[in-house]
Design a protein around this motif. Structure first.
Motif, mmCIF file in Angstrom:
data_model
loop_
_atom_site.group_PDB
_atom_site.id
_atom_site.type_symbol
_atom_site.label_atom_id
_atom_site.label_comp_id
_atom_site.label_asym_id
_atom_site.label_seq_id
_atom_site.Cartn_x
_atom_site.Cartn_y
_atom_site.Cartn_z
ATOM 1 N N ARG A 123 64.696 83.795 32.736
ATOM 2 C CA ARG A 123 63.535 84.677 32.826
ATOM 3 C C ARG A 123 63.997 86.041 33.326
ATOM 4 O O ARG A 123 65.115 86.173 33.811
ATOM 5 C CB ARG A 123 62.443 84.093 33.705
ATOM 6 C CG ARG A 123 62.786 83.989 35.165
ATOM 7 C CD ARG A 123 61.610 83.640 36.055
ATOM 8 N NE ARG A 123 60.876 82.502 35.576
ATOM 9 C CZ ARG A 123 59.782 82.035 36.130
ATOM 10 N NH1 ARG A 123 59.287 82.593 37.204
ATOM 11 N NH2 ARG A 123 59.161 80.997 35.637
ATOM 12 N N HIS A 148 58.169 82.918 26.138
ATOM 13 C CA HIS A 148 57.114 82.105 26.743
ATOM 14 C C HIS A 148 56.050 81.757 25.701
ATOM 15 O O HIS A 148 55.625 80.606 25.590
ATOM 16 C CB HIS A 148 56.505 82.864 27.926
ATOM 17 C CG HIS A 148 55.556 82.055 28.732
ATOM 18 N ND1 HIS A 148 54.214 82.283 28.735
ATOM 19 C CD2 HIS A 148 55.778 81.009 29.563
ATOM 20 C CE1 HIS A 148 53.629 81.418 29.536
ATOM 21 N NE2 HIS A 148 54.552 80.630 30.053
ATOM 22 N N TRP A 155 60.685 77.586 28.567
ATOM 23 C CA TRP A 155 59.237 77.628 28.354
ATOM 24 C C TRP A 155 58.774 76.540 27.383
ATOM 25 O O TRP A 155 57.585 76.481 27.060
ATOM 26 C CB TRP A 155 58.829 78.999 27.812
ATOM 27 C CG TRP A 155 59.368 80.125 28.623
ATOM 28 C CD1 TRP A 155 60.365 80.993 28.261
ATOM 29 C CD2 TRP A 155 58.982 80.503 29.940
ATOM 30 N NE1 TRP A 155 60.619 81.885 29.275
ATOM 31 C CE2 TRP A 155 59.783 81.608 30.318
ATOM 32 C CE3 TRP A 155 58.050 80.012 30.845
ATOM 33 C CZ2 TRP A 155 59.661 82.235 31.551
ATOM 34 C CZ3 TRP A 155 57.932 80.648 32.078
ATOM 35 C CH2 TRP A 155 58.726 81.732 32.419
ATOM 36 N N GLY A 161 57.416 74.830 32.438
ATOM 37 C CA GLY A 161 57.429 76.277 32.623
ATOM 38 C C GLY A 161 57.250 76.667 34.077
ATOM 39 O O GLY A 161 57.874 77.582 34.560
#
Length: 170
Positions: A123, A148, A155, A161
Motif C-alpha cells: 500500500r 483496491h 486487497w 484488506g
C-alpha cells in the motif's frame, strides 16, 4: 514626514529566498547506481554500490506485508523477480539511525515502489509523503485506489484488506 512602503512590498524581495530554501529541501536526494544483491521483503532491498559497500534501502512510499504470511511472501517474490541481480538507480537521502536509506528505486526507468503498489503487493505509505514529489503522491494514491478497487494482491479478499494489509501488522 516620510511614508513607509506597504508591508507586501517590503516582503517581496524575500520571496525568491524562501523559494530557494524550499527547493533546496526538495533537491536534497542523491543519485547512485547500485546492484541489487538481496531482497529482505516487499519494500527493502540490499544493494552494493560501485565501491563494494552494501546498503539497505527501503522503498519510499511503500508499506508491504512483512509478517511471513502468504501475502508477505508474494510481495517479496514479486520485488525479487523485478529487481534481484539488476543494476538499478536509487535517489536517496542519507541513511537513518538504523543505517537504512529511504529511496526511490528505478529499474529501466520504472519506479519499483509504484510497481509494487499497482500490483497490490503494497500500500502507499502516506507517512513518506514528504520524501515524494506531489506527482508521485498522486500516482501512488491512484495506484493504491485502483488495486483496491480491482481487489488484487493484498486487497483480494475484502476481509483480508483490513487484517492483512501492511499497516495492520504493526
Amino acid at each position: 514626514m516620510r511614508s513607509h512602503p506597504p508591508n507586501w512590498l517590503v516582503a517581496m524581495p524575500l520571496a525568491p529566498l524562501a523559494l530557494l530554501i524550499m527547493l533546496a529541501g526538495i533537491a536534497r536526494a542523491e543519485r547512485m547506481r547500485v546492484l541489487v544483491i538481496g531482497i529482505s521483503d516487499g519494500q527493502v532491498l540490499v544493494v552494493r554500490d560501485w565501491e563494494n559497500q552494501e546498503h539497505r534501502v527501503r522503498l519510499a512510499g511503500v508499506d508491504a506485508p512483512r509478517d511471513g504470511s502468504a501475502l508477505a511472501n508474494a510481495s517479496r517474490t514479486r520485488l525479487a523477480d523485478l529487481m534481484h541481480g539488476a543494476s538499478i538507480t536509487i535517489d536517496y537521502d542519507h541513511p537513518d539511525n538504523s543505517g537504512v536509506m529511504l529511496a526511490k528505486a528505478f529499474i529501466d526507468g520504472r519506479d519499483a515502489a509504484l510497481d509494487q503498489i499497482r500490483a497490490g503487493m503494497a500500500r502507499y505509505r502516506r507517512s513518506d509523503a514528504v520524501s515524494l514529489s506531489a506527482e508521485d503522491r498522486k500516482l501512488y494514491e491512484a495506484a493504491e485506489d485502483a488495486a483496491h478497487r480491482e481487489r488484487i494482491g493484498i486487497w483480494k479478499d475484502s476481509s483480508a484488506g483490513a487484517s492483512s494489509a501492511p499497516g495492520a501488522q504493526r
